[in-house]
Design a protein around this motif. Structure first.
Motif, PDB file in Angstrom:
ATOM      1  N   GLN A  68       0.822  -1.210   0.000  1.00 19.16           N
ATOM      2  CA  GLN A  68       0.000   0.000   0.000  1.00 19.16           C
ATOM      3  C   GLN A  68       0.858   1.264   0.000  1.00 19.16           C
ATOM      4  O   GLN A  68       0.570   2.220  -0.734  1.00 19.16           O
ATOM      5  CB  GLN A  68      -0.931   0.010   1.217  1.00 19.16           C
ATOM      6  CG  GLN A  68      -2.016  -1.058   1.196  1.00 19.16           C
ATOM      7  CD  GLN A  68      -1.535  -2.384   1.729  1.00 19.16           C
ATOM      8  OE1 GLN A  68      -0.323  -2.563   1.949  1.00 19.16           O
ATOM      9  NE2 GLN A  68      -2.442  -3.325   1.936  1.00 19.16           N
ATOM     10  N   ASN A  69       1.917   1.250   0.796  1.00 22.20           N
ATOM     11  CA  ASN A  69       2.799   2.413   0.813  1.00 22.20           C
ATOM     12  C   ASN A  69       3.497   2.616  -0.529  1.00 22.20           C
ATOM     13  O   ASN A  69       3.685   3.746  -0.975  1.00 22.20           O
ATOM     14  CB  ASN A  69       3.856   2.251   1.914  1.00 22.20           C
ATOM     15  CG  ASN A  69       3.236   2.243   3.291  1.00 22.20           C
ATOM     16  OD1 ASN A  69       2.168   2.800   3.512  1.00 22.20           O
ATOM     17  ND2 ASN A  69       3.894   1.591   4.241  1.00 22.20           N
TER      18      ASN A  69
ATOM     19  N   LEU B 142      -6.059   6.766  -1.122  1.00 22.97           N
ATOM     20  CA  LEU B 142      -5.841   6.499   0.298  1.00 22.97           C
ATOM     21  C   LEU B 142      -7.042   5.811   0.928  1.00 22.97           C
ATOM     22  O   LEU B 142      -6.906   4.880   1.725  1.00 22.97           O
ATOM     23  CB  LEU B 142      -5.534   7.812   1.023  1.00 22.97           C
ATOM     24  CG  LEU B 142      -4.149   8.431   0.795  1.00 22.97           C
ATOM     25  CD1 LEU B 142      -4.094   9.814   1.419  1.00 22.97           C
ATOM     26  CD2 LEU B 142      -3.063   7.542   1.374  1.00 22.97           C
TER      27      LEU B 142
ATOM     28  N   LEU C 114      -5.817   3.367   4.029  1.00 22.36           N
ATOM     29  CA  LEU C 114      -4.797   4.078   4.788  1.00 22.36           C
ATOM     30  C   LEU C 114      -5.338   5.321   5.469  1.00 22.36           C
ATOM     31  O   LEU C 114      -4.667   5.891   6.324  1.00 22.36           O
ATOM     32  CB  LEU C 114      -3.630   4.473   3.857  1.00 22.36           C
ATOM     33  CG  LEU C 114      -2.864   3.305   3.229  1.00 22.36           C
ATOM     34  CD1 LEU C 114      -1.787   3.826   2.292  1.00 22.36           C
ATOM     35  CD2 LEU C 114      -2.246   2.425   4.314  1.00 22.36           C
ATOM     36  N   SER C 115      -6.521   5.771   5.079  1.00 19.08           N
ATOM     37  CA  SER C 115      -7.108   6.961   5.694  1.00 19.08           C
ATOM     38  C   SER C 115      -8.138   6.627   6.763  1.00 19.08           C
ATOM     39  O   SER C 115      -8.773   7.546   7.298  1.00 19.08           O
ATOM     40  CB  SER C 115      -7.769   7.838   4.617  1.00 19.08           C
ATOM     41  OG  SER C 115      -8.808   7.127   3.965  1.00 19.08           O
TER      42      SER C 115
END
Length: 904
Positions: free
Chosen positions: A130-131, A192, A197-198
């Motif tokens: 994901q990053n 995101l 991730l958010s």
């Protein structure tokens, strides 16, 4: 830049002018203006460490403004040049191909990250898929690309090449840049959210709910106070409520009031209750495993944020340098991105031993060279040889010989370069030969005939011109060795500074851990890990201080200098706010402080203290030279090997120990009888450098040079309740028990006396205290600070501010009193040891504890009384006490009373 330390305007002009001058000079010399500008920026960044915080911030703001202006100007030029460059040689299909270039750019970037993902995921703090997707998609191009596109187009035009290729290159560069801004930049929030991730964790949402509730409760109190103000009492309060409603960061509502019907569990994570029909009570429900994980993560994140705040405060106080605060903040940010959410200490441990193989080998070779270079030579006995010795060792002789060697080298180079005539060169060589011949015999006569026998070959080769050049370079080994030592010790100094700041931050976290983490299980786990890291790093710092004592002395002294200057700076600001100095005087004082800061930055090394100076600087020694000299004359020295037991459990210690060198470990293991005495009679465990409210846990602490131990055992005549062992070779001064008690009797002041001091024609009364009271203040300092930090009235105070408050305290002796009356000048009382009784209510207080402000009389009857601990606090309203001086504040007092355990 360091010479413009006190002049921010000239500093800004200097940095801008040097940047542009380096660019144009490099471009004029070798068409390398950008490279010259890069090196100029590196040099300026290295010099930023010597600037003050204000000038550094102003310089950063200036260059940020210049960057914004340059980017705006560049965008304007691009907008003007686009129609000119793209109107002739660009067709519709070229615009379509720009999208293909955009896709290829993103795809190639993703492939690069994907190919190196096995390496990226295993170095540093790793990289998840994901990053990696966010990095690939969210990486935008720099505006410098636009400038490069203009330069390439201009180069094509100048050399007469085909402008169609330049136009296409310009189109693709500008098109990809704009597409990345419009597409990649716009869809980053969507990506995101899609990758999760958010998402905000449940514990974080509940924490924000608590914060919002606190904010609105504070708003309600403020409105209530304003309604009682006669000037704004008739304001439109409904409009005030609607206008001051702020949006919840994690909810689509405008105020907490709209969500008042939500379950109360939203405000208290991990504290839900279940109604029991049998006992008809609310029983707390244990959080689930998922909630425990989220609470643990949120607690660690909160601790990391508090650490970052603590490190920033250390930098403001002068404990950390700019390089240190950068490294500590970077460590915290890296820890926030890891799954463990813990700062790794391996890098800090390696920093204490950081020395590259190249440095180590080169330094060893230089040391071997310098060992045999300078040897002791005996002075000749004959008079004429003594004159030769004086001539040879005079600095004028060395200067003359260096000049002759330099001229000879120039002649040799000129001869081989110009093919000078052999006859002239031979005459010059003979001339230099006679100089070397005279020098040879002067040194022979100066250093005796043994010199010829031992070094005859070397002396012979001095006649050759090539070997004469070595003399010009004989200072190089010293300079090289000094440079290598400085580079190695610089890392040690930085490591010691970081270690000290980390230890201080961890101690602050431990003191406030109960207010940070609510869950008992998580709090105990965090506390255990923090204590282990604290103990390991304390040992590492102590060992480094033992091995490189001057490094530790330099870091400690420079840190103390900066902290004192920062405190003086705050005091000067308070004087300005109070109106006692105007702007001109304030600027002069700040300029004087800036000069001192600059001088501190120029200090490279400070020699360690002599043992006698360490003895005199013990905090409770005072200023009475008679008592200090008496104590020092009766002191004894004792040395310990590693592993020796200094104090054993149950031992009646010999006296007060002052550590001169070495490192010792204090171990406290709680015993039932010690805990029982503490709860029933307030009798403190006889242990040094360990502070706790309950003393129910096993604790460890290290003692280093300059620390003392055995004060409580000496004054109370009780046996020791812990074990102290040496970790390294150690040396201590011992003040015997009888010597200390004799020195206490030598101080004839029964409670507190006064001595007149004249400072700038102003007479002030300074309290003079007994040695015993100063020792009791030293014993109770940390305990008083830890007690006050948990008092609601002092929750808003920082630990440093509480320390300043406690430092203004004093300790009178109340051994001749039975009832202690609390007057209006006293505000708080802290009981460190023993038991006291409120004379009116008969409430019993057992130390160590905080005594509320309402008792007016403290009952001390039927007890053999010992010193009371008093501290001064500022009054709510300042009062003028001395004429022609700044307004002094009325001081209140809190008191500590120690009663003999078992006697009431």
């Amino acid at each position: 830049m360091r010479y413009a330390y006190n002049d921010p305007i000239n500093l800004m002009v200097l940095t801008v002018s040097i940047s542009y001058a380096s660019y144009f000079l490099g471009n004029w010399m070798s068409n390398a203006g950008l490279v010259a500008n890069v090196f100029c920026g590196i040099m300026m960044s290295m010099e930023r460490n010597s600037l003050s915080k204000e000038n550094d911030q102003g310089l950063y703001t200036l260059w940020k403004m210049i960057t914004t202006i340059m980017n705006g100007t560049l965008y304007l030029f691009i907008g003007v040049l686009c129609p000119t460059f793209l109107r002739n040689n660009v067709q519709l299909k070229n615009y379509i191909i720009v999208f293909v270039t955009f896709l290829i750019t993103n795809l190639s970037r993703f492939l690069c990250f994907f190919l190196f993902s096995p390496i990226l995921s295993r170095i540093g703090y790793g990289m998840s898929f994901q990053n990696m997707v966010i990095i690939v998609w969210g990486g935008l191009k720099n505006p410098v690309n636009l400038n490069m596109a203009i330069m390439i187009h201009q180069a094509y035009s100048d050399y007469g090449h085909d402008n169609a290729k330049a136009d296409l290159f310009f189109l693709h560069n500008i098109g990809v840049y704009l597409l990345m801004l419009l597409i990649n930049g716009s869809f980053v929030p969507v990506l995101l959210k899609a990758l999760g991730l958010s998402d905000i964790s449940l514990s974080r949402q509940m924490n924000m709910n608590n914060c919002m509730k606190y904010i609105y409760e504070a708003r309600a109190r403020t409105i209530t106070i304003l309604k009682m103000d006669r000037f704004v009492s008739d304001a439109n309060w409904p409009l005030v409520l609607n206008t001051t409603a702020i949006k919840h960061p994690y909810k689509n509502i405008n105020s907490v009031g709209e969500d008042e019907n939500d379950d109360e569990e939203d405000f208290f994570v991990g504290f839900r209750f279940t109604y029991c029909p049998d006992c008809k009570h609310n029983i707390p429900t244990q959080p689930t495993a998922k909630e425990i994980k989220e609470i643990n993560k949120e607690a660690k994140l909160r601790i990391l944020k508090l650490k970052k705040t603590a490190y920033s405060r250390h930098f403001e106080n002068g404990m950390l340098s700019k390089e240190g605060i950068r490294i500590m903040h970077q460590a915290v940010e890296i820890a926030m991105d890891t799954e463990a959410l813990v700062i790794e200490l391996e890098g800090l441990f390696k920093l204490f031993k950081k020395e590259s193989v190249c440095y180590r080998c080169l330094r060893n070779q230089v040391q071997q060279l310098t060992k045999t270079r300078d040897k002791h030579r005996k002075h000749p006995r004959k008079t004429w040889r003594i004159w030769c010795y004086r001539i040879v060792n005079h600095f004028v002789f060395s200067i003359i010989m260096y000049g002759i060697i330099l001229l000879n080298m120039i002649l040799v180079v000129y001869h081989f370069e110009k093919n000078y005539g052999d006859s002239h060169y031979l005459d010059a060589s003979v001339f230099f030969f006679w100089f070397y011949f005279v020098e040879f015999w002067l040194k022979v006569f100066a250093y005796s005939w043994i010199y010829v026998y031992k070094h005859g070959i070397r002396t012979y080769f001095k006649l050759c011109t090539f070997f004469k050049s070595y003399r010009c370079c004989k200072k190089i080994p010293d300079v090289t060795l000094k440079y290598l030592n400085v580079k190695v010790n610089k890392h040690k100094s930085l490591a010691f500074e970081l270690g000290k700041s980390y230890i201080t931050g961890e101690e602050e976290i431990l003191d406030n851990l109960e207010n940070i983490v609510d869950n008992d299980q998580i709090r105990e786990s965090v506390k255990k890990n923090t204590e282990n890291d604290l103990l390991a790093l304390s040992r590492c710092v102590g060992m480094a201080e033992k091995q490189s004592q001057w490094v530790a002395t330099t870091v400690k002294t420079k840190s103390a200098m900066r902290m004192v200057l920062n405190s003086m700076k705050d005091d000067i600001l308070e004087l300005k706010v109070a109106g006692w100095i105007d702007d001109v005087e304030y600027n002069k004082l700040i300029k004087s402080l800036a000069e001192r800061y600059q001088y501190i930055n120029s200090i490279t090394s400070i020699e360690p203290y002599a043992p006698k100076l360490i003895f005199r600087e013990v905090v409770y020694m005072g200023d009475d030279e008679t008592i200090i000299n008496y104590l020092y004359d009766n002191v004894t020295t004792k040395k310990f090997d590693p592993g020796d037991v200094v104090f054993s459990e149950g031992e009646l210690v010999e006296g007060i120990y002052i550590v001169i060198t070495g490192m010792l470990l204090v171990t406290y293991i709680p015993k039932d009888d010690v805990k029982e005495k503490l709860k029933e009679t307030g009798c403190l465990p006889v242990i040094d450098h360990i502070c706790s409210s309950t003393y129910e846990e096993t604790m460890y602490q290290y003692i280093v040079a300059g620390d003392t131990m055995g004060e409580l055992a000496t004054l109370s005549d009780r046996s020791y309740n812990g074990v102290i062992m040496t970790e390294t070779y150690s040396q201590v001064f011992i003040l015997p028990r009888e010597t200390v008690k004799t020195a206490i009797k030598m101080d004839f002041d029964p409670v507190n006396g006064s001595v007149e001091s004249h400072f700038e024609n102003v007479s002030l009364t300074i309290s003079h205290f007994r040695l015993e009271c100063r020792i009791w203040k030293y014993i109770g300092f940390k305990k008083a600070v830890s007690i006050l930090m948990n008092i609601p009235a002092y929750r808003s105070y920082t630990q440093d501010k509480i320390k300043y408050i406690v430092e203004r305290s004093f300790v009178p002796n109340l051994s001749n009193y039975k009832i202690f009356i609390v007057n209006e000048m006293m505000q708080d009382i802290i009981l460190l040891e023993g038991i006291i009784v409120d004379f009116n209510t008969r409430d019993v207080y057992t130390g160590p504890c905080y005594i509320p402000r309402f008792p007016k009389e403290i009952f001390l009857a039927n007890s053999k009384l010992a010193p009371c601990y008093e501290a001064q606090l500022p009054a709510l309203s300042p009062r003028r006490r001395f004429t022609n001086t700044p307004p002094m504040r009325t001081w209140h007092v809190w008191t500590h009373t120690q009663l003999t355990p078992g006697r009431r």
